[in-house]
Design a protein around this motif. Structure first.
Motif, mmCIF file in Angstrom:
data_model
loop_
_atom_site.group_PDB
_atom_site.id
_atom_site.type_symbol
_atom_site.label_atom_id
_atom_site.label_comp_id
_atom_site.label_asym_id
_atom_site.label_seq_id
_atom_site.Cartn_x
_atom_site.Cartn_y
_atom_site.Cartn_z
ATOM 1 N N PHE A 98 0.835 -1.206 0.000
ATOM 2 C CA PHE A 98 0.000 0.000 0.000
ATOM 3 C C PHE A 98 0.867 1.252 0.000
ATOM 4 N N THR A 99 1.965 1.226 0.745
ATOM 5 C CA THR A 99 2.865 2.380 0.800
ATOM 6 C C THR A 99 3.516 2.629 -0.555
ATOM 7 N N THR B 214 0.879 4.027 -2.974
ATOM 8 C CA THR B 214 0.598 5.424 -2.639
ATOM 9 C C THR B 214 1.727 6.338 -3.074
ATOM 10 N N PHE C 139 1.612 6.713 -6.812
ATOM 11 C CA PHE C 139 0.473 7.554 -7.197
ATOM 12 C C PHE C 139 0.783 9.027 -6.977
ATOM 13 N N LEU C 140 1.375 9.339 -5.821
ATOM 14 C CA LEU C 140 1.705 10.735 -5.526
ATOM 15 C C LEU C 140 2.775 11.262 -6.476
#
Length: 205
Positions: free
Chosen positions: A42-43, A46, A49-50
């Protein structure tokens, strides 16, 4: 048959209890390991994505312009097929924004055209929140950017061919960009549909 003593039963029960505790801790450790991997995944997602947001904001208008340019090219190819099938001249004309009007007449020199259909080429995208809808520049708008040979319509006659070519515009076409780039005077993220030759062969830039 050997007798079974209480001590043997107790020892057997203790061994079973030990194995049960061992399996329980193994399951807990496996669950914690799986949860750790999920958090790591998940990290990473994320983070990626950022990191992609600035790239999307910068390159998104170019991608959106190219997508709409491809739809415009498909409409130009469609009027060529329809003109050859019906033996009537077909014209694609910019209405406003990314909306185009398809019309037909006996020839491109006719003064009266019959409307066949209208179509909006730019589909709603999530990116419109950042850079607005895609628009097809009209010749006067393109001239303000210093762009030449930009046309506002293309007429195709099955006998004579492409009207811009007949009029001496060897390489002419359409320019597309987002509303934000139009307001900011940014041409570097625009897309072009260039028509060459009597058959209006399509090239992208």
């Amino acid at each position: 048959m050997a007798p079974i003593y209480d001590t043997d039963v107790a020892e057997k029960r203790w061994q079973d209890r030990t194995w049960t505790d061992f399996e329980l801790w193994e399951q807990i450790e496996l669950r914690l390991r799986r949860r750790k991997r999920l958090w790591i995944g998940f990290t990473v997602i994320t983070f990626l994505f950022l990191c992609s947001i600035p790239v999307f904001i910068e390159r998104g208008p170019k991608w959106a312009s190219f997508i709409t340019a491809r739809r415009l090219a498909q409409e130009i190819e469609a009027i060529q097929r329809e003109a050859n099938q019906t033996q009537n001249a077909h014209r694609l004309r910019i209405q406003s924004g990314s909306e185009v009007v398809i019309e037909r007449a006996e020839s491109c020199d006719s003064t009266v055209f019959t409307q066949v259909r209208t179509k909006i080429l730019a589909k709603p995208l999530f990116g419109r929140l950042w850079f607005g809808p895609v628009v097809i520049l009209k010749p006067d708008e393109a001239a303000s950017f210093g762009l030449k040979s930009v046309i506002g319509q293309i007429c195709y006659d099955p006998l004579k061919g492409s009207e811009p070519f007949v009029k001496g515009l060897a390489d002419s076409g359409f320019v597309l960009m987002t509303a934000k780039d139009l307001a900011d005077k940014r041409v570097d993220r625009s897309a072009s549909v260039i028509l060459t030759g009597p058959l209006a062969e399509i090239h992208f830039e």
